[in-house]
Design an enzyme around this catalytic site. Structure first.
Site, PDB file in Angstrom:
ATOM      1  N   CYS A 137     -11.192  -3.264  12.575  1.00  0.00           N
ATOM      2  CA  CYS A 137     -10.225  -2.696  13.513  1.00  0.00           C
ATOM      3  C   CYS A 137     -10.700  -2.676  14.950  1.00  0.00           C
ATOM      4  O   CYS A 137     -10.476  -1.712  15.647  1.00  0.00           O
ATOM      5  CB  CYS A 137      -9.973  -1.249  13.150  1.00  0.00           C
ATOM      6  SG  CYS A 137      -8.871  -1.091  11.803  1.00  0.00           S
TER       7      CYS A 137
ATOM      8  N   GLU B 145       0.791  -1.241   0.000  1.00  0.00           N
ATOM      9  CA  GLU B 145       0.000   0.000   0.000  1.00  0.00           C
ATOM     10  C   GLU B 145       0.824   1.293   0.000  1.00  0.00           C
ATOM     11  O   GLU B 145       0.370   2.329   0.478  1.00  0.00           O
ATOM     12  CB  GLU B 145      -1.001   0.011   1.165  1.00  0.00           C
ATOM     13  CG  GLU B 145      -1.990  -1.142   1.102  1.00  0.00           C
ATOM     14  CD  GLU B 145      -3.027  -1.144   2.242  1.00  0.00           C
ATOM     15  OE1 GLU B 145      -3.316  -0.067   2.789  1.00  0.00           O
ATOM     16  OE2 GLU B 145      -3.558  -2.227   2.547  1.00  0.00           O
TER      17      GLU B 145
ATOM     18  N   CYS C 283      -3.582  -5.090  12.734  1.00  0.00           N
ATOM     19  CA  CYS C 283      -3.994  -4.064  11.766  1.00  0.00           C
ATOM     20  C   CYS C 283      -2.822  -3.804  10.821  1.00  0.00           C
ATOM     21  O   CYS C 283      -1.819  -4.518  10.880  1.00  0.00           O
ATOM     22  CB  CYS C 283      -4.396  -2.801  12.540  1.00  0.00           C
ATOM     23  SG  CYS C 283      -5.289  -1.594  11.530  1.00  0.00           S
TER      24      CYS C 283
ATOM     25  N   HIS D 153      -0.159  -1.030  17.431  1.00  0.00           N
ATOM     26  CA  HIS D 153      -0.189   0.330  17.979  1.00  0.00           C
ATOM     27  C   HIS D 153       0.975   0.554  18.932  1.00  0.00           C
ATOM     28  O   HIS D 153       1.174   1.646  19.427  1.00  0.00           O
ATOM     29  CB  HIS D 153      -1.513   0.584  18.692  1.00  0.00           C
ATOM     30  CG  HIS D 153      -2.682   0.482  17.758  1.00  0.00           C
ATOM     31  ND1 HIS D 153      -3.431  -0.661  17.649  1.00  0.00           N
ATOM     32  CD2 HIS D 153      -3.186   1.353  16.868  1.00  0.00           C
ATOM     33  CE1 HIS D 153      -4.345  -0.475  16.728  1.00  0.00           C
ATOM     34  NE2 HIS D 153      -4.230   0.732  16.225  1.00  0.00           N
TER      35      HIS D 153
END
Ligand code: GLN
Ligand code: ZN
Length: 759
Positions: free
Chosen positions: A648, A489, A731, A699
Site C-alpha cells: 500500500c 472479500e 488498493c 482514496h
C-alpha cells in the site's frame, strides 16, 4: 523518595467518546460548544484518573493531533488557512481534514494537511509546513487554559510540549529552503512559551525530543545544543523526554544538554541506562520509562524491582519513574473488557492498569516491597500463569519452527521458467487487468456480518447471503471483462482481524481502541500465544467464487508481516519468532488453496514497510526475517501457481532489493497519485518479475478517464518492460461505492485494451 509521572494519556476516552463527539460535530449534528464541553469533561476524567502521580501531564489532550496543536501554538498555519475569521477550532479542523462542521456555511474547504506516521507507531500526525518565509507567533491559550483547568482540580501538573528541533524535523519544507534555517525565528517563540508557562507557577515542563533516538547528522545535533542553551535562560525545570528507542551516538549529547532532567525509554534502551547514569551530571533528574507504553502486557514487577532497586539506591531523589512513552499508543482501561477470556485478561494491562503498576513500583521503592506484598504476589501469579500456560506455549509449533530451512522459502524453478509455464496455462493478454481484492462493502454487507456475529442469523443463512454477494461481484467483473477476478472479500471485516479470528493464539478485545489519526481508531488483535491454524480459512469462499466463472479467480490472503505489524504482539519472544509462526500458518492456507485448484494466490503485505526500524542501520536485520517469512508463506507452491503480492505505498527506492527478493510472480503497488514518478526505483533496479502499478486512486471518489490511465501506463512502460506490466487500481475498493467503481473499472479495462493495440 522516588517520584512518578506520565508522559501523556490516551485522549479518545474509554468508549471512544471523543471520536463520537468529533464526528457528531463534523456532521453538523452538535454545536462547537457541546464538543468543547465533552472534551473538557474527558480531560477532567483523565486528570483525576492520573491523580496519584506526582506529576500529571497536561497539554497532551488534543482534538485531532498533538503536532497540529503545536503548529497552532507556534502560529505556524499553512497559508491556505490564514485570514480565517471564524472560530479557531474550525480552522484547526480545516487544516486537519480539509473541512470542519457541515453546519458552518462560511467555513470554506481547503486541502487537508499531509499526514504521516509518528515514528514507528501506527499513529499519524499532520505534517507542519514550512518555507523560507515562515514566521512564528505564539498562541499559548490552549496550554495555559489546560494548566488552569488542572490546577482548579487540585492536580499537580507538568505541561507537555514537542521540542523545537523535533518540531522542525517532523515538518516539510515546501520550497527548497532548509527547515533548520527557521530555528533562529522559532526559539524566541519557544522562550516566550516557556516563560508564560513558568508564570503559571508550574515546577516542571516536559519537552519531547524523540528524534534523539534516530540517526541525526551534525546539524541536527548542533540545533539541539543551541536550542537548549537558549531555552535554559527561562529558568524553568525542563524534563527532556526521548522514547521509542536507543540513544546510541546521541547519548552523551542528551546527557550534556543544559536541562534539569532527562527521560529515557528504559524498555527499548534498557541496556543504556547504566551508561546514562554514568554520563548524566549528578544534579540532574533521571526519569526512567519502566512500564512499556507500546504493548498491552502486564509488567513483571518483581523482576523489574530486582533490576531497579540498586539503581534507586544509587540515584535516590534523582530517580523518577514513568511509562516508557505516552500512553497514547495503548487502550484506556482493561476493566471495560467484560467478554475477554479471564486467563488472558489477567495477563494484560491497558493505560490505567499501567499507571497502577507504576504506583506499586514507586511504593515498593519508597516503602519497601513488604508494603505492597499482596500486589506483588498477585502480579507474580499472573506472570507465572502466562509463562506456564499451555494456551501460550505449544511444543508442536515450536518444533515446526525449529525445522524451518531456507529451502521452505524457495520456489522449485526460477522466475523465467515459471513465467513461461504460467503464460501457457493462463493465456492472459498483454496488460492483464485485475483488482486488489475487496469490492464495495455496502451497508447490507456490514449489516449481514453483524447479524451473524450477534446470532440473529445462522451460518447457513449467512453463507447464503455472502454467496449472493460473491455471485454479484463475479458477474460484475465478467461484464467489465477483467482478466483475473476476485471474490470481493465481503465476508471480511478487516484484513487482519479476519485471519486473527480464525487462528489459535489470537484474542480480541471489545474496547481496545487506539487512535490512528484524528477520530480514526484501530483495535489491533492481541497475538498472545503460539500460532496455529485449526482449519482452512478462505478455501470455501474462493472455491465457490471459482465455481462461478471460467476466468481465473485469485485467492486472497493477508501476509504474515502485515498481520504481525497490525497486531499487539508478544513480548516474551522476538517479533521474528511470532512472524515465522504466522508464516507457517498462512503457508498451510496457501497450499490448501492450491490443492483446491486455485491457481493464482495474492498475499497482501500492505504493512511491510511499517515495520522498518527507526534507525536505517537496523533495516536489514528486520528485512531479512520479514522477507524470509513472506517467502516461507508463498513459495511452497508449484511452478504453475502464480503468486501475487500487494503493497500500500510506493516508496520503494530504499527497499527494492528486499522486495525483489520476495520473488512474487506479480507485485501490485500504489502509484497513481505520484504520476508514476515513484517508479523511478524500477529504473535503476531491474525488477525481475511482473508489476501492476496502481492506475486508479481508490482514496478519492474521482473517476479516472481511460486516457489518463493509458498515459500513466505509457509512462510506466518507459521504465518497465511493457510485457511485465499489469493494469489495476492502487488498493482494495472496499471503501468505495459501486457507482464510482463501475465507471472507473470500465475505463481501466478500456485503457488496457487500447494499450494492447498500441504499445
Ligand atoms: N486485499 C485487500 C483489499 O483489497 C488489500 C487491502 C490493503 O492493501 N490495505 O481490501
Ligand atoms: Zn493496499
Amino acid at each position: 523518595m522516588v517520584l512518578t509521572h506520565n508522559l501523556g494519556f490516551p485522549r479518545i476516552g474509554k468508549k471512544r467518546e471523543l471520536k463520537f463527539a468529533l464526528e457528531s460535530y463534523w456532521r453538523g449534528e452538535s454545536s462547537l460548544e457541546s464538543l468543547k464541553q465533552q472534551a473538557a469533561a474527558l480531560r477532567k476524567i483523565h486528570l483525576l484518573e492520573q491523580n496519584k502521580l506526582d506529576f500529571t501531564p497536561v497539554g497532551d489532550f488534543s482534538f485531532y493531533d498533538q503536532v497540529l496543536d503545536m503548529s497552532f501554538t507556534l502560529g505556524n498555519l499553512p497559508k491556505r488557512s490564514r485570514n480565517f475569521t471564524g472560530e479557531e477550532l474550525d480552522n484547526y479542523f480545516r487544516v486537519a481534514r480539509g473541512q470542519t462542521s457541515k453546519s458552518c456555511s462560511s467555513c470554506e474547504q481547503i486541502h487537508a494537511g499531509e499526514m504521516t506516521k509518528w515514528f514507528d507507531t501506527n499513529y499519524h500526525y499532520i505534517v507542519p509546513e514550512f518555507d523560507e518565509n515562515t514566521e512564528f507567533k505564539l498562541n499559548a491559550t490552549r496550554i495555559l487554559e489546560q494548566i488552569e483547568e488542572a490546577r482548579a482540580l487540585g492536580v499537580n501538573t507538568k505541561p507537555v510540549i514537542i521540542g523545537p528541533v523535533t518540531y522542525l524535523w517532523l515538518g516539510k519544507s515546501k520550497d527548497q529552503s532548509h527547515r533548520l534555517n527557521l530555528l533562529e525565528r522559532l526559539l524566541p517563540v519557544y522562550s516566550q512559551l516557556l516563560l508564560d508557562i513558568k508564570q503559571t507557577g508550574v515546577e516542571w515542563i516536559q519537552i519531547d525530543e524523540p528524534i534523539l533516538v534516530t540517526e541525526l547528522d551534525a546539524q541536527w545535533q548542533t540545533a539541539l545544543e543551541k536550542s537548549y542553551h537558549t531555552l535554559k535562560h527561562v529558568n524553568i525545570n525542563i524534563l527532556l523526554a526521548t522514547y521509542f528507542g536507543t540513544l546510541q551516538e546521541n547519548l552523551q549529547l542528551l546527557c550534556n544538554l543544559p536541562v534539569a532532567g532527562v527521560h529515557i525509554d528504559a524498555i527499548n534502551a534498557k541496556d543504556e541506562v547504566i551508561k546514562v547514569i554514568d554520563w548524566l551530571p549528578t544534579h540532574k533528574i533521571l526519569s526512567l520509562g519502566i512500564i512499556n507504553g507500546r504493548n498491552i502486557w502486564k509488567t513483571d514487577l518483581n523482576a523489574l524491582l530486582d533490576w531497579l532497586e540498586p539503581l534507586a539506591r544509587l540515584l535516590k531523589k534523582r530517580l523518577w519513574l514513568a511509562p516508557s512513552c505516552s500512553l497514547l499508543h495503548v487502550p484506556v482501561d482493561l476493566e471495560s473488557e467484560i467478554q475477554l477470556d479471564s486467563d488472558i485478561k489477567n495477563w494484560l494491562a491497558f493505560a490505567l492498569q499501567k499507571l497502577e503498576e507504576l504506583e506499586i513500583v514507586k511504593t515498593a521503592l519508597n516503602e519497601g516491597r513488604e508494603s505492597v506484598v499482596t500486589e506483588l504476589a498477585k502480579n507474580a501469579q499472573a506472570i507465572q500463569s502466562r509463562k506456564n500456560s499451555t494456551r501460550v506455549h505449544n511444543p508442536k509449533i515450536k518444533e515446526n519452527l525449529a525445522k524451518i530451512t531456507s529451502q521452505l522459502g524457495k520456489r522449485t524453478s526460477q522466475y523465467p521458467v515459471r513465467a513461461e509455464i504460467q503464460r501457457n496455462l493462463f493465456k492472459l493478454p498483454e496488460f492483464p487487468t485485475t483488482t486488489i481484492g475487496s469490492f464495495p462493502q455496502t451497508k447490507a454487507i456490514r449489516a449481514t456480518r453483524t447479524q451473524f456475529k450477534n446470532g440473529v442469523i445462522d451460518f447457513e443463512q449467512y453463507q447464503h447471503i455472502m454467496q449472493q454477494e460473491i455471485l454479484h461481484c463475479v458477474r460484475v467483473q465478467e461484464e467489465l471483462d477483467l482478466d483475473v477476478l476476485v471474490h470481493g472479500e465481503a465476508e471480511r471485516n478487516d484484513m487482519v482481524e479476519y485471519f486473527g479470528e480464525q487462528l489459535d493464539g489470537y484474542a480480541f478485545s471489545q474496547y481496545g481502541w487506539v487512535q490512528s489519526y484524528g477520530s480514526r481508531c484501530v483495535k489491533p488483535p492481541i497475538l498472545f500465544g503460539d500460532i496455529s491454524r485449526p482449519k482452512a480459512m478462505t478455501v470455501e469462499w474462493i472455491q465457490y467464487a471459482q465455481s462461478l466463472t471460467s476466468k481465473p479467480m485469485k485467492g486472497m490472503l493477508t501476509g504474515p508481516v502485515t498481520i504481525l505489524n497490525w497486531s499487539f504482539v508478544r513480548d516474551d519472544q522476538p517479533r521474528s519468532t511470532s512472524c515465522y509462526q504466522l508464516a507457517l500458518a498462512i503457508r498451510e492456507e496457501v497450499l490448501d488453496l492450491e490443492s483446491a485448484g486455485v491457481n493464482i494466490i495474492q498475499i497482501d503485505e500492505a504493512a511491510l514497510r511499517e515495520g522498518l526500524p527507526l534507525r536505517q542501520s537496523q533495516w536489514n536485520q528486520y528485512l531479512d526475517w520479514a522477507i524470509e517469512c513472506f517467502r516461507i508463506t508463498a513459495n511452497g507452491v508449484k511452478d504453475q501457481t502464480q503468486i501475487h503480492t500487494h503493497m500500500c505505498y510506493s516508496e520503494f527506492n530504499d527497499i527494492i532489493e528486499a522486495i525483489a527478493n520476495m520473488d512474487a510472480d506479480v507485485i501490485t503497488i500504489e502509484t497513481s497519485r505520484s504520476d508514476m514518478e515513484l517508479l523511478d526505483a524500477f529504473e535503476d533496479f531491474n525488477y525481475p518479475n511482473e508489476i501492476g502499478p496502481g492506475v486508479y486512486d481508490i482514496h478519492s471518489p474521482n473517476i479516472p478517464s481511460s486516457d489518463s490511465i493509458v498515459a500513466l501506463m505509457k509512462k510506466a512502460s518507459e521504465k518497465i518492460d511493457a510485457k511485465k506490466l499489469w493494469v489495476n487500481p492502487d488498493c482494495g475498493l472496499k471503501t468505495r461505492q459501486w457507482d464510482d467503481v463501475i465507471p472507473a473499472l470500465t475505463n481501466m479495462v478500456a485503457a488496457a485494451k487500447t494499450l494492447r493495440g498500441a504499445v
